[in-house]
Design an enzyme around this catalytic site. Structure first.
Site, short mmCIF file in Angstrom:
data_model
loop_
_atom_site.label_atom_id
_atom_site.label_comp_id
_atom_site.label_asym_id
_atom_site.label_seq_id
_atom_site.Cartn_x
_atom_site.Cartn_y
_atom_site.Cartn_z
N ARG A 111 63.73 45.77 -5.91
CA ARG A 111 64.46 44.62 -5.34
C ARG A 111 65.47 45.00 -4.26
O ARG A 111 66.08 46.05 -4.33
CB ARG A 111 65.19 43.88 -6.47
CG ARG A 111 64.22 43.23 -7.44
CD ARG A 111 64.92 42.63 -8.65
NE ARG A 111 63.93 41.90 -9.48
CZ ARG A 111 63.11 42.49 -10.33
NH1 ARG A 111 63.15 43.79 -10.52
NH2 ARG A 111 62.22 41.78 -11.00
N HIS A 136 59.41 44.01 -4.16
CA HIS A 136 58.17 44.72 -3.82
C HIS A 136 57.64 44.42 -2.42
O HIS A 136 56.45 44.18 -2.22
CB HIS A 136 57.08 44.44 -4.86
CG HIS A 136 57.42 44.98 -6.23
ND1 HIS A 136 58.21 46.06 -6.43
CD2 HIS A 136 57.03 44.57 -7.48
CE1 HIS A 136 58.31 46.32 -7.73
NE2 HIS A 136 57.62 45.43 -8.39
N HIS A 210 52.10 50.70 -8.89
CA HIS A 210 52.44 49.72 -9.92
C HIS A 210 51.35 49.56 -10.98
O HIS A 210 51.08 48.45 -11.44
CB HIS A 210 52.76 48.37 -9.26
CG HIS A 210 53.74 47.51 -9.99
ND1 HIS A 210 53.50 47.03 -11.25
CD2 HIS A 210 54.96 47.06 -9.65
CE1 HIS A 210 54.52 46.29 -11.64
NE2 HIS A 210 55.43 46.30 -10.68
N ASP A 282 63.33 46.92 -18.15
CA ASP A 282 62.90 46.66 -16.78
C ASP A 282 64.02 47.20 -15.89
O ASP A 282 64.71 46.46 -15.19
CB ASP A 282 62.69 45.15 -16.57
CG ASP A 282 62.00 44.84 -15.25
OD1 ASP A 282 61.73 45.79 -14.48
OD2 ASP A 282 61.74 43.65 -14.99
N GLU A 347 57.22 53.30 -12.57
CA GLU A 347 57.20 53.28 -11.11
C GLU A 347 58.24 54.28 -10.59
O GLU A 347 59.43 54.03 -10.68
CB GLU A 347 57.54 51.87 -10.60
CG GLU A 347 56.66 50.78 -11.19
CD GLU A 347 57.35 49.42 -11.22
OE1 GLU A 347 57.75 48.93 -10.15
OE2 GLU A 347 57.53 48.86 -12.31
C1 GLA Z 1 58.55 45.26 -11.36
C2 GLA Z 1 59.81 44.57 -11.64
C3 GLA Z 1 59.65 43.60 -12.74
C4 GLA Z 1 58.52 42.65 -12.44
C5 GLA Z 1 57.27 43.41 -12.15
C6 GLA Z 1 56.17 42.50 -11.73
O1 GLA Z 1 58.27 46.22 -12.26
O2 GLA Z 1 60.86 45.46 -11.94
O3 GLA Z 1 60.83 42.89 -12.94
O4 GLA Z 1 58.86 41.87 -11.34
O5 GLA Z 1 57.49 44.36 -11.15
O6 GLA Z 1 55.99 41.42 -12.58
#
Ligand code: GLA
Length: 382
Positions: A111, A136, A210, A282, A347
């Protein structure tokens, strides 16, 4: 020469030439990275699928749309091969609604807060595709473009080169960015990813992959039994919208502590503000690094199949995303319904929102510099 001798000689010659032919065929097959069609985009652009294999029966399928890995088959502890990544059977699935399954991510993985950043006094406005933020790479990131592909001859396994030139201003980012990604599946059972990029104007870059893994290959209801180790004493806590606050916080004494292997499900729903904010794991973990070389970032063990995934990288961070946003509305390969936390992502990356966080390692790329990172996913079973 007697007739018997003659016929023995003839048979010997025939066998020898057959063996030679088989050998030639074998080495040809080893060199070959098979290519087939995977359909067309609505505008008619063809999408190809390449199959990479190694000497130990690992097989990876990659499409030119998004550089997406559509299938990755690895053996479990009994040698049984299974597909360990989430995805779709056909192109339409990826076009309709894919949460970045298997895709290459750019220009900026993760982000960028408030969908803007300032570089050399100029503010660049980006598309808001995740609340107020850019996720992304924007609305049409590198996961949604068709890459040029070329199999590369390698001695050890097979390799595919993917290239893409992103125009100056594409998705709001400055500079023409020339990107090259090489996927190598080698005979050490490693999927190696080498990323390089150059630009003609100062810009920001953060490329990643990803893939969503489930090492049980269909034999588990979700990913919660996977045991995860992360080589990270700290993580970047986030505020609402999952934008880092800028702090590097110690994991010790929190449910974010994966310095000893822990099942994904052990603490994911704990009443801990970071988990509540993100709906589970996350977050970006700050890797314990000594220098700029490759560091072991993560190790994941799936207890029933015995499959092990190890991630090493030159990057300073890793986003461990537990698939919290999967909600059963996506049906993937072979009719599999992807329920909440069915797959997980690891990632490798620079920290989220680095362009707006001067204290984070820089993601700025200037003309004359080459962006260069490597990540290796290694597969085994125990
Ligand atoms: C990344 C983000 C998550 C989500 C995924 C896609 O990993 O960190 O919050 O947006 O991509 O769903």
């Amino acid at each position: 020469m007697t007739r018997t001798l003659k016929s023995i000689l003839a048979v010997t010659l025939a066998v020898a030439s057959l063996a030679l032919a088989a050998q030639a065929q074998g080495s040809k097959q080893k060199m070959k990275t098979g290519k087939e069609s995977f359909g067309k985009l609505p505008d008619g652009t063809p999408v190809d699928l390449y199959t990479l294999t190694n000497a130990n029966g690992i097989e990876m399928k990659v499409i030119t749309y998004g550089g997406i890995v559509t299938s990755l088959k690895t053996p479990d502890r009994s040698g049984q091969s299974g597909d360990i990544v989430l995805g779709f059977d056909n192109l339409q699935g990826y076009l309709d609604k894919s949460p970045y399954f298997g895709a290459l991510i750019g220009r900026y993985g993760n982000r960028i807060g408030n969908a803007q950043f300032t570089l050399n006094g100029k503010t660049y406005q980006l598309p808001k595709n995740d609340g107020d933020n850019t996720l992304h790479g924007g609305v049409k990131g590198f996961d949604k473009v068709v890459w040029n592909a070329r199999p590369l001859p390698v001695k050890n396994g097979s390799a595919l080169e993917l290239t893409y030139v992103s125009k100056d201003g594409e998705e709001g980012f400055p500079g023409t960015l020339t990107v090259r990604v090489v996927y190598t599946l080698n005979d050490q059972n490693e999927w190696r990813i080498d990323y390089t990029a150059t630009t003609d104007k100062p810009t920001v870059v953060n490329l990643t992959q990803h893939s969503y893994f489930n090492l049980a290959a269909g034999a588990a209801p979700n990913n919660l039994a996977h045991e995860v180790y992360l080589n990270a004493d700290r993580f970047t806590p986030v505020a609402k919208g999952l934008i880092p606050t800028g702090e590097l916080k110690a994991v010790k004494g929190t449910p974010m502590d994966f310095t000893k292997p822990m099942a994904i499900g052990a603490h994911i729903d704990d009443n801990y503000d970071q988990l509540q904010l993100a709906g589970g794991y996350d977050h970006n973990w700050v890797l314990n690094k000594t220098g700029n070389g490759m560091t072991l970032a993560a190790r994941v063990v799936e207890p029933t199949s015995g499959r092990v995934l190890e991630v090493s990288t030159t990057e300073p961070g890793i986003q461990f995303y537990a698939g919290n946003f999967l909600d059963g509305t996506i049906t993937g390969k072979g009719g599999k319904v992807y329920v909440k936390r069915y797959g997980f992502c690891l990632e490798t990356q620079h920290y989220p929102d680095s362009p707006n966080k001067p204290s984070f390692p820089t993601t700025t790329l200037k003309p004359g510099q080459t962006y260069k990172t490597t990540t290796v996913y290694k597969f085994s079973a125990k």
